[in-house]
Design a protein around this motif. Structure first.
Motif, PDB file in Angstrom:
ATOM      1  N   ASN A 274     113.233  71.102  36.124  1.00 22.31           N
ATOM      2  CA  ASN A 274     114.578  71.604  35.817  1.00 22.31           C
ATOM      3  C   ASN A 274     115.668  70.683  36.386  1.00 22.31           C
ATOM      4  N   PRO A 275     116.887  70.744  35.835  1.00 22.35           N
ATOM      5  CA  PRO A 275     117.915  69.760  36.189  1.00 22.35           C
ATOM      6  C   PRO A 275     118.209  69.659  37.684  1.00 22.35           C
ATOM      7  N   LEU A 276     118.195  70.789  38.394  1.00 25.14           N
ATOM      8  CA  LEU A 276     118.502  70.756  39.823  1.00 25.14           C
ATOM      9  C   LEU A 276     117.423  69.961  40.570  1.00 25.14           C
ATOM     10  N   ALA A 277     116.167  70.274  40.283  1.00 32.36           N
ATOM     11  CA  ALA A 277     115.059  69.555  40.917  1.00 32.36           C
ATOM     12  C   ALA A 277     115.099  68.072  40.562  1.00 32.36           C
ATOM     13  N   MET A 278     115.359  67.789  39.304  1.00 33.29           N
ATOM     14  CA  MET A 278     115.332  66.401  38.839  1.00 33.29           C
ATOM     15  C   MET A 278     116.469  65.567  39.438  1.00 33.29           C
ATOM     16  N   ALA A 279     117.615  66.207  39.636  1.00 37.54           N
ATOM     17  CA  ALA A 279     118.741  65.489  40.264  1.00 37.54           C
ATOM     18  C   ALA A 279     118.329  65.056  41.674  1.00 37.54           C
ATOM     19  N   VAL A 280     117.710  65.975  42.402  1.00 34.22           N
ATOM     20  CA  VAL A 280     117.265  65.656  43.765  1.00 34.22           C
ATOM     21  C   VAL A 280     116.193  64.562  43.725  1.00 34.22           C
ATOM     22  N   GLY A 281     115.226  64.709  42.826  1.00 31.10           N
ATOM     23  CA  GLY A 281     114.157  63.718  42.699  1.00 31.10           C
ATOM     24  C   GLY A 281     114.700  62.320  42.409  1.00 31.10           C
ATOM     25  N   ASN A 282     115.715  62.261  41.574  1.00 33.64           N
ATOM     26  CA  ASN A 282     116.324  60.956  41.251  1.00 33.64           C
ATOM     27  C   ASN A 282     116.928  60.301  42.488  1.00 33.64           C
ATOM     28  N   THR A 283     117.613  61.093  43.307  1.00 33.93           N
ATOM     29  CA  THR A 283     118.227  60.527  44.518  1.00 33.93           C
ATOM     30  C   THR A 283     117.144  60.062  45.493  1.00 33.93           C
ATOM     31  N   VAL A 284     116.113  60.903  45.697  1.00 36.41           N
ATOM     32  CA  VAL A 284     115.017  60.503  46.588  1.00 36.41           C
ATOM     33  C   VAL A 284     114.411  59.188  46.101  1.00 36.41           C
ATOM     34  N   MET A 285     114.125  59.145  44.818  1.00 40.96           N
ATOM     35  CA  MET A 285     113.480  57.971  44.230  1.00 40.96           C
ATOM     36  C   MET A 285     114.333  56.710  44.435  1.00 40.96           C
ATOM     37  N   ASP A 286     115.651  56.835  44.199  1.00 40.22           N
ATOM     38  CA  ASP A 286     116.543  55.673  44.362  1.00 40.22           C
ATOM     39  C   ASP A 286     116.471  55.125  45.779  1.00 40.22           C
ATOM     40  N   VAL A 287     116.381  56.020  46.763  1.00 44.83           N
ATOM     41  CA  VAL A 287     116.365  55.564  48.156  1.00 44.83           C
ATOM     42  C   VAL A 287     114.994  55.005  48.535  1.00 44.83           C
ATOM     43  N   VAL A 288     113.938  55.783  48.305  1.00 46.40           N
ATOM     44  CA  VAL A 288     112.636  55.414  48.898  1.00 46.40           C
ATOM     45  C   VAL A 288     111.880  54.324  48.144  1.00 46.40           C
ATOM     46  N   SER A 289     112.301  54.013  46.925  1.00 54.02           N
ATOM     47  CA  SER A 289     111.506  53.046  46.158  1.00 54.02           C
ATOM     48  C   SER A 289     112.040  51.617  46.278  1.00 54.02           C
ATOM     49  N   SER A 290     113.135  51.437  47.036  1.00 55.21           N
ATOM     50  CA  SER A 290     113.689  50.076  47.135  1.00 55.21           C
ATOM     51  C   SER A 290     112.827  49.223  48.064  1.00 55.21           C
ATOM     52  N   ARG A 291     112.759  47.954  47.742  1.00 53.93           N
ATOM     53  CA  ARG A 291     111.982  46.989  48.535  1.00 53.93           C
ATOM     54  C   ARG A 291     112.380  47.048  50.009  1.00 53.93           C
ATOM     55  N   LYS A 292     113.697  47.101  50.247  1.00 55.74           N
ATOM     56  CA  LYS A 292     114.225  47.093  51.613  1.00 55.74           C
ATOM     57  C   LYS A 292     113.735  48.328  52.389  1.00 55.74           C
ATOM     58  N   PHE A 293     113.786  49.484  51.733  1.00 56.86           N
ATOM     59  CA  PHE A 293     113.353  50.725  52.386  1.00 56.86           C
ATOM     60  C   PHE A 293     111.869  50.662  52.730  1.00 56.86           C
ATOM     61  N   LEU A 294     111.070  50.177  51.755  1.00 56.29           N
ATOM     62  CA  LEU A 294     109.616  50.086  51.959  1.00 56.29           C
ATOM     63  C   LEU A 294     109.280  49.122  53.096  1.00 56.29           C
ATOM     64  N   ASN A 295     109.978  47.985  53.120  1.00 55.30           N
ATOM     65  CA  ASN A 295     109.742  47.018  54.203  1.00 55.30           C
ATOM     66  C   ASN A 295     110.063  47.614  55.560  1.00 55.30           C
ATOM     67  N   ASN A 296     111.117  48.432  55.595  1.00 62.60           N
ATOM     68  CA  ASN A 296     111.496  49.062  56.863  1.00 62.60           C
ATOM     69  C   ASN A 296     110.419  50.052  57.337  1.00 62.60           C
ATOM     70  N   VAL A 297     109.829  50.799  56.377  1.00 61.40           N
ATOM     71  CA  VAL A 297     108.733  51.714  56.728  1.00 61.40           C
ATOM     72  C   VAL A 297     107.585  50.912  57.346  1.00 61.40           C
ATOM     73  N   LYS A 298     107.284  49.762  56.748  1.00 62.56           N
ATOM     74  CA  LYS A 298     106.195  48.911  57.255  1.00 62.56           C
ATOM     75  C   LYS A 298     106.509  48.413  58.675  1.00 62.56           C
ATOM     76  N   GLU A 299     107.749  47.974  58.880  1.00 61.85           N
ATOM     77  CA  GLU A 299     108.187  47.492  60.204  1.00 61.85           C
ATOM     78  C   GLU A 299     108.045  48.580  61.263  1.00 61.85           C
ATOM     79  N   LEU A 300     108.609  49.762  60.935  1.00 59.62           N
ATOM     80  CA  LEU A 300     108.571  50.884  61.874  1.00 59.62           C
ATOM     81  C   LEU A 300     107.129  51.236  62.216  1.00 59.62           C
ATOM     82  N   SER A 301     106.299  51.220  61.188  1.00 60.02           N
ATOM     83  CA  SER A 301     104.890  51.579  61.358  1.00 60.02           C
ATOM     84  C   SER A 301     104.185  50.609  62.295  1.00 60.02           C
TER      85      SER A 301
END
Ligand SMILES: *Cc1c(COP(=O)(O)O)cnc(C)c1O
Length: 387
Positions: A274-301
Motif C-alpha cells: 500500500n502507498p504508505l508502506a511503499m513510501a517508507v520502503g522507498n526512503t529506506v531503500m534510497d538510504v541503505v542501498s548507496s555505495r557510501k552507506f554500504l561501505n560505512n556498514v563494512k567499516e563499522l563492522s
C-alpha cells in the motif's frame, strides 16, 4: 493483569521513546538498543527522513486496493530490481508472508511448465522461516511445530551435511530454501563456496534456489544481500525486516523465469504494497542501498568485530566464538546466555538470544562508532564480572 495471550515470555520493561540507537523508559532511563526490533529498524529509532516520509505520505494517501496501480510500489519494485538479481517483485507485509509467497512462486512455476508434482521444498532442519503454518513446517523444528498438526511438502537436511542434502532431493523437489546467514539459528554464516555449490546442485537437478534474506538482507551485512559476496544468483528471495525500517513490509523478489507462473489471481494481499508502506520502503531503500552507506556498514563492522575478537582473546573461558558479518553479529558463550543478556541489560545494553547459546547483536546500520565502543565496554565489564 494482562489481556495479551501469553505466547511471549516478555522482559518486564517497556519504552516510551526512541532516538537513533537508544531507547528510553518512562522514567527517562536510557538503553543502548542493539536489538532494534530484531534487525528491523535499520536506520534506528525516529529517523528524521522516515518521519518526514510518513508525515508527507500520510497526508496524501494511505491505502488503495491492488485492484489499482500503485505508483509508490512501482517505484520501490524498480529500485529493488535495479539493485539486485530480480526482475519482478511481489509485496507482502511480513517475513513469514514473504517466505510463504516464495514457496508459492516456486510451486506455481513448476505447475505452469507442466510439472505439477514438483512441490516439495527442501530446508535446513531447525532453520527459521517465520511462524505461519507452512513456515513452521518449513523450519522443521519440533519446538515450533508441536501441537500444530501437519503441513506437508517439506523435507529437511542437517546443516553442514552435504550428503544428506543430496540424498533428500527427489523428482518432486521444487526448491531448496535456506538462509545465507541463519539468524535465529545462531548467526551461522553459510560459506560462499557452499552457496556456489548449492547453486550448481540446483542447476544440475533443475530445481530452484530460494535464499531467505528476511534477516540478513537489506544491507545488514555490508552488502545489500548477504548472498552477493558469493556471486551466486538465486531464483527467489523473500525479504522483510529491514526494508520497512520499522514499518511492516515484506516482499518476494524473483527472476523473470519463475515469475511467469504468477498470473492474475494466483496471489494477493489486501495490505501488501500500500502507498504508505511503499513510501517508507522507498526512503529506506534510497538510504541503505548507496555505495557510501554500504561501505560505512563494512567499516563499522570491521572495527566492532576486531574489538569483540579481542574480548574473546581476553576471556577465552566466557566467549567461545564471535560469529557473523556486517552488523549481524553473534557472540557464542560458554556461560549461560539468559544470565549474560540480563547482565548486559542491567548495564543498559539490549541484546537478544539466538540458538546455540548465541547472543545476537543487531545495531542500527547507521550506528555511531562511539556507540559500538560503548557496547564493547559494557560487554567487557560483564565478562570481567563473570571471570
Ligand atoms: C524474522 C524472519 C522471518 C519471519 O519474519 P516475520 O516478519 O516475523 O514473519 C522469516 N525468515 C527469517 C530468516 C527471519 O529472520
Amino acid at each position: 493483569m494482562s489481556y495479551l495471550a501469553k505466547n511471549y515470555n516478555r522482559k518486564k520493561i517497556s519504552f516510551v521513546r526512541g532516538k537513533g540507537s537508544y531507547l528510553y523508559t518512562a522514567n527517562g532511563t536510557k538503553y543502548l538498543d542493539f536489538v532494534q526490533g530484531i534487525a528491523v529498524n535499520c536506520l534506528g529509532h525516529a529517523n528524521p527522513k522516515l518521519i518526514k516520509t510518513i508525515k508527507d505520505q500520510s497526508k496524501k494517501l494511505w491505502h488503495v486496493s491492488n485492484a489499482f496501480e500503485i505508483p509508490e510500489g512501482e517505484k520501490l519494485a524498480k529500485k529493488l530490481c535495479k539493485k539486485t538479481f530480480a526482475d519482478y517483485v511481489m509485496f507482502q507485509n511480513s517475513g513469514a508472508e514473504a517466505t510463504e509467497a516464495a514457496i508459492k512462486v516456486a510451486r506455481r512455476y513448476f505447475y505452469s511448465i507442466g510439472k505439477p508434482n514438483k512441490i516439495r521444498i527442501l530446508c535446513v532442519k531447525n532453520s527459521f522461516h517465520g511462524r505461519t503454518l507452512a513456515a513452521i513446517f518449513a523450519s522443521g523444528s519440533k519446538k515450533m511445530t508441536e501441537g500444530f498438526g501437519h503441513v506437508g511438502g517439506f523435507d529437511h537436511f542437517t546443516y553442514g551435511n552435504h550428503k544428506s542434502l543430496r540424498n533428500k532431493i527427489t523428482k518432486n523437489t521444487a526448491a531448496i530454501m535456506i538462509e545465507p546467514i541463519m539468524g535465529e539459528g545462531g548467526i551461522k554464516v553459510i560459506p560462499d563456496w557452499c552457496l556456489k555449490e548449492l547453486r550448481k546442485l540446483c542447476d544440475k537437478k533443475k530445481i530452484l534456489l530460494i535464499l531467505d534474506e528476511v534477516q540478513c538482507g537489506i544491507s545488514r551485512t555490508g552488502d545489500f544481500f548477504a548472498f552477493e559476496k558469493s556471486k551466486v544468483k538465486p531464483d527467489i528471495v523473500p525479504i522483510a525486516k529491514g526494508i520497512g525500517g520499522g514499518f511492516p513490509i515484506g516482499a518476494v523478489l524473483m527472476s523473470k523465469k519463475v515469475a511467469s507462473g504468477m498470473t492474475p489471481g494466483t496471489h494477493g494481499s489486501t495490505f501488501g504494497g500500500n502507498p504508505l508502506a511503499m513510501a517508507v520502503g522507498n526512503t529506506v531503500m534510497d538510504v541503505v542501498s548507496s555505495r557510501k552507506f554500504l561501505n560505512n556498514v563494512k567499516e563499522l563492522s570491521k572495527h566492532f568485530l576486531s574489538d569483540l575478537n579481542l574480548l574473546k582473546k581476553k576471556y577465552p573461558r566466557i566467549i567461545k566464538n564471535i560469529r557473523g558479518r556486517g552488523l549481524l553479529i553473534g557472540i557464542q558463550l560458554y556461560k549461560d546466555q539468559a544470565m549474560f543478556i540480563k547482565k548486559l541489560m542491567n548495564n543498559k545494553l539490549l541484546t537478544i538470544r539466538a540458538a546455540e547459546n548465541v547472543i545476537r547483536i543487531l545495531p542500527p546500520l547507521n550506528v555511531k562508532k562511539k556507540e559500538l565502543d560503548q557496547a564493547v565496554k559494557i560487554i567487557s565489564k560483564v565478562c570481567a564480572e563473570l571471570r
